[in-house]
Design a protein around this motif. Structure first.
Motif, mmCIF file in Angstrom:
data_model
loop_
_atom_site.group_PDB
_atom_site.id
_atom_site.type_symbol
_atom_site.label_atom_id
_atom_site.label_comp_id
_atom_site.label_asym_id
_atom_site.label_seq_id
_atom_site.Cartn_x
_atom_site.Cartn_y
_atom_site.Cartn_z
ATOM 1 N N GLY A 162 -54.695 -30.735 83.225
ATOM 2 C CA GLY A 162 -55.566 -30.321 84.331
ATOM 3 C C GLY A 162 -56.932 -30.996 84.300
ATOM 4 O O GLY A 162 -57.636 -31.001 85.302
ATOM 5 N N ARG A 163 -57.291 -31.594 83.203
ATOM 6 C CA ARG A 163 -58.608 -32.247 83.126
ATOM 7 C C ARG A 163 -58.728 -33.400 84.121
ATOM 8 O O ARG A 163 -59.824 -33.792 84.484
ATOM 9 C CB ARG A 163 -58.860 -32.756 81.701
ATOM 10 C CG ARG A 163 -59.037 -31.627 80.692
ATOM 11 C CD ARG A 163 -59.033 -32.146 79.275
ATOM 12 N NE ARG A 163 -60.182 -32.990 79.014
ATOM 13 C CZ ARG A 163 -61.372 -32.540 78.587
ATOM 14 N NH1 ARG A 163 -61.547 -31.273 78.364
ATOM 15 N NH2 ARG A 163 -62.363 -33.366 78.390
ATOM 16 N N SER A 164 -57.579 -33.943 84.519
ATOM 17 C CA SER A 164 -57.601 -34.980 85.558
ATOM 18 C C SER A 164 -56.730 -34.532 86.724
ATOM 19 O O SER A 164 -55.648 -33.978 86.512
ATOM 20 C CB SER A 164 -57.031 -36.292 85.008
ATOM 21 O OG SER A 164 -56.823 -37.195 86.084
ATOM 22 N N PRO A 165 -57.144 -34.811 87.973
ATOM 23 C CA PRO A 165 -56.283 -34.456 89.121
ATOM 24 C C PRO A 165 -54.944 -35.181 89.072
ATOM 25 O O PRO A 165 -54.010 -34.812 89.773
ATOM 26 C CB PRO A 165 -57.084 -34.916 90.339
ATOM 27 C CG PRO A 165 -58.433 -35.270 89.875
ATOM 28 C CD PRO A 165 -58.403 -35.442 88.384
ATOM 29 N N LEU A 166 -54.868 -36.238 88.243
ATOM 30 C CA LEU A 166 -53.622 -37.010 88.170
ATOM 31 C C LEU A 166 -52.735 -36.596 87.006
ATOM 32 O O LEU A 166 -51.642 -37.122 86.833
ATOM 33 C CB LEU A 166 -53.966 -38.503 88.043
ATOM 34 C CG LEU A 166 -54.660 -39.081 89.276
ATOM 35 C CD1 LEU A 166 -55.245 -40.459 88.969
ATOM 36 C CD2 LEU A 166 -53.668 -39.166 90.431
ATOM 37 N N GLY A 167 -53.210 -35.649 86.187
ATOM 38 C CA GLY A 167 -52.494 -35.289 84.966
ATOM 39 C C GLY A 167 -51.074 -34.805 85.226
ATOM 40 O O GLY A 167 -50.105 -35.374 84.711
ATOM 41 N N ASP A 190 -69.199 -39.850 93.415
ATOM 42 C CA ASP A 190 -69.435 -40.645 92.202
ATOM 43 C C ASP A 190 -69.002 -39.891 90.941
ATOM 44 O O ASP A 190 -68.927 -40.468 89.861
ATOM 45 C CB ASP A 190 -70.917 -41.029 92.071
ATOM 46 C CG ASP A 190 -71.312 -42.068 93.105
ATOM 47 O OD1 ASP A 190 -70.417 -42.541 93.829
ATOM 48 O OD2 ASP A 190 -72.506 -42.392 93.198
ATOM 49 N N THR A 191 -68.797 -38.578 91.065
ATOM 50 C CA THR A 191 -68.178 -37.832 89.967
ATOM 51 C C THR A 191 -66.935 -37.145 90.539
ATOM 52 O O THR A 191 -66.766 -37.052 91.753
ATOM 53 C CB THR A 191 -69.096 -36.743 89.351
ATOM 54 O OG1 THR A 191 -69.025 -35.569 90.160
ATOM 55 C CG2 THR A 191 -70.532 -37.205 89.227
ATOM 56 N N ILE A 192 -66.113 -36.617 89.663
ATOM 57 C CA ILE A 192 -64.865 -35.971 90.098
ATOM 58 C C ILE A 192 -65.122 -34.548 90.623
ATOM 59 O O ILE A 192 -64.242 -33.912 91.206
ATOM 60 C CB ILE A 192 -63.843 -35.972 88.928
ATOM 61 C CG1 ILE A 192 -62.413 -35.724 89.392
ATOM 62 C CG2 ILE A 192 -64.248 -34.982 87.853
ATOM 63 C CD1 ILE A 192 -61.818 -36.829 90.178
#
Ligand SMILES: Cc1cc2nc3c(=O)[nH]c(=O)nc-3n(C[C@H](O)[C@H](O)[C@H](O)COP(=O)(O)OP(=O)(O)OC[C@H]3O[C@@H](n4cnc5c(N)ncnc54)[C@H](O)[C@@H]3O)c2cc1C
Length: 399
Positions: A82-87, A360-362
């Motif tokens: 979950g730390r990345s939207p692509l995980g 510029d940030t997630i």
């Protein structure tokens, strides 16, 4: 309760954590600035690496090509992804496919499993779940208008659905439709598999959400079902079991979401702390020395820890006693976790000032896409009501 992580899992989680940082974080800039479809080759390459790690569809049984992780193991993994939207997408355990895999596995016939489940687990196709309708309250899942009428060996489906996530580019939809209008409310509907190239299945639009219509997996479709004919064999589970299957899907699905939210919280929290530790308000005057910011940091930490333990406890109970027995815990964590997510992402944006509003940030992505957490899979108010009614029953108040 023992929530200690077994050493074999510890090592796997370390690999996943590193993979997310090394392989997925760099792709996020692209995700924020370019159309999703253009990035599919890069995402597929990341998936291929996950496949080589033997971690594709970790939550699914090995019999169908998944990783065979236990429910609570997958919950812990989900927080890393979950730390990345692509995980979750890279590991092929993203919504709505993960839930569809689970119900196909539990309720599908062998033929349905071979045709739909196996390629889904292998990441060769995508799917969608088509239940909620624009003109009917989605928070009342037994109230829908889409019908499926039997005509010889076929079901003929008519209706309108919306927020069918990821319909764009999906191979098939699992559709909830009324098959038995005279039955009791919980037995009126069935779930039916509809290949998306069936005549009469039409995506009317990808619904813009906070200014972004999205595409492919990252979209929510409005769909017309106009005289869609599929073989009777496409029914999932028994006739009239649509509501029951939806419940079976949503229980564990909520845990997946909640653990994914914990991952988002951890990422937002990192960004918050990094910014607080580096941003100067004036020479020798760091943002992180301000008491309000320190207070947010402490509150975020406490809330994330609490949410994590609550999800793990719910997952632990599901593992031991099944989703039905853990209904109260699931409802508690669904609304509590969604609100912790909102608090943490909001504070992280605030600490970033104007930068927090940019792409510029997630953080802006998280805000756009995750505000819905308080609505989908049951709005906060419904879950609170479920919990309170059960509690009050113990005090003699029924109804
Ligand atoms: C991003 C996103 C993705 C989604 N993906 C899918 C999908 O893939 N497939 C699918 O079928 N659906 C999907 N949905 C639809 C989702 O399941 C519904 O939005 C949800 O069930 C709520 O239904 P509704 O929007 O019709 O709101 P309504 O049922 O109209 O409720 C509106 C509001 O009323 C309040 N409310 C409702 N019931 C009560 C109550 N009992 N007491 C007090 N207040 C109440 C709540 O505040 C609620 O938010 C998705 C939605 C979103 C936002």
């Amino acid at each position: 309760m023992d929530f200690s992580i077994p050493s074999h899992l510890d090592e796997k989680l370390r690999i996943v954590r590193q993979f997310v940082v090394d392989e997925l974080f760099p792709l996020e800039r692209e995700l924020l600035t370019r159309p999703f479809r253009e990035l599919l080759p890069a995402f597929s390459a990341a998936r291929e690496k996950v496949r080589r790690l033997g971690m594709l569809a970790p939550h699914m049984s090995t019999e169908y090509g998944g990783g065979g992780w236990r429910f609570i193991e997958h919950a812990v993994l989900s927080a890393e992804l979950g730390r990345s939207p692509l995980g979750h997408f890279a590991f092929n355990c993203q919504a709505p496919d993960a839930g569809n895999m689970e119900i196909l596995h539990e309720f599908g016939t062998s033929e349905q499993k071979e045709t739909y489940l196996r390629p889904l687990v292998a990441g060769k196709i995508r799917s969608c779940f088509s239940m909620v309708e624009p003109d009917y309250a989605g928070s009342n899942p037994v109230w829908i208008a889409t019908t499926a009428v039997q005509d010889g060996d076929f079901w003929v489906i008519n209706g309108r659905k919306w927020f069918t996530s990821s319909a764009d580019g999906a191979e098939f939809a699992i559709v909830m439709a009324v098959t038995d209008p005279e039955a009791d409310p919980h037995s009126r509907a069935s779930q039916i598999i509809v290949p998306c190239d069936t005549k009469g299945f039409k995506i009317l639009r990808n619904i813009p959400v906070m200014g972004h219509a999205g595409e492919d997996w990252l979209s929510h479709g409005e769909i017309a079902y106009d005289d869609v004919r599929v073989p009777c064999a496409n029914i999932l589970g028994r006739r009239g079991a649509g509501f029951h299957i939806a419940q079976a899907r949503l229980g564990p699905g909520r845990i997946h979401h909640c653990m994914r939210w914990i991952g988002i919280c951890e990422r937002a929290f990192d960004l918050l702390c990094e910014r607080a530790a580096r941003r100067d308000l004036a020479p020798h005057d760091r943002l992180g020395t301000k008491q309000t910011i320190q207070s947010w940091i402490a509150e975020c930490r406490a809330e994330i820890n609490a949410a994590r333990l609550m999800v793990l406890q719910a997952a632990w109970k599901i593992d031991r006693e099944g989703a039905r027995a853990a209904r109260e815990e699931i409802s508690l964590i669904k609304f509590y976790g969604a609100n912790v997510l909102m608090n943490v992402v909001d504070r992280a944006i605030q600490v970033h000032g104007a930068l927090g509003m940019t792409d510029d940030t997630i953080l802006s992505y998280f805000w756009r896409h995750e505000r819905a957490a308080r609505i989908y899979d049951g709005p906060d108010e419904v879950h609170k009501s479920v919990v309170a009614r059960r509690i009050l029953r113990g005090y003699g108040l029924t109804g």
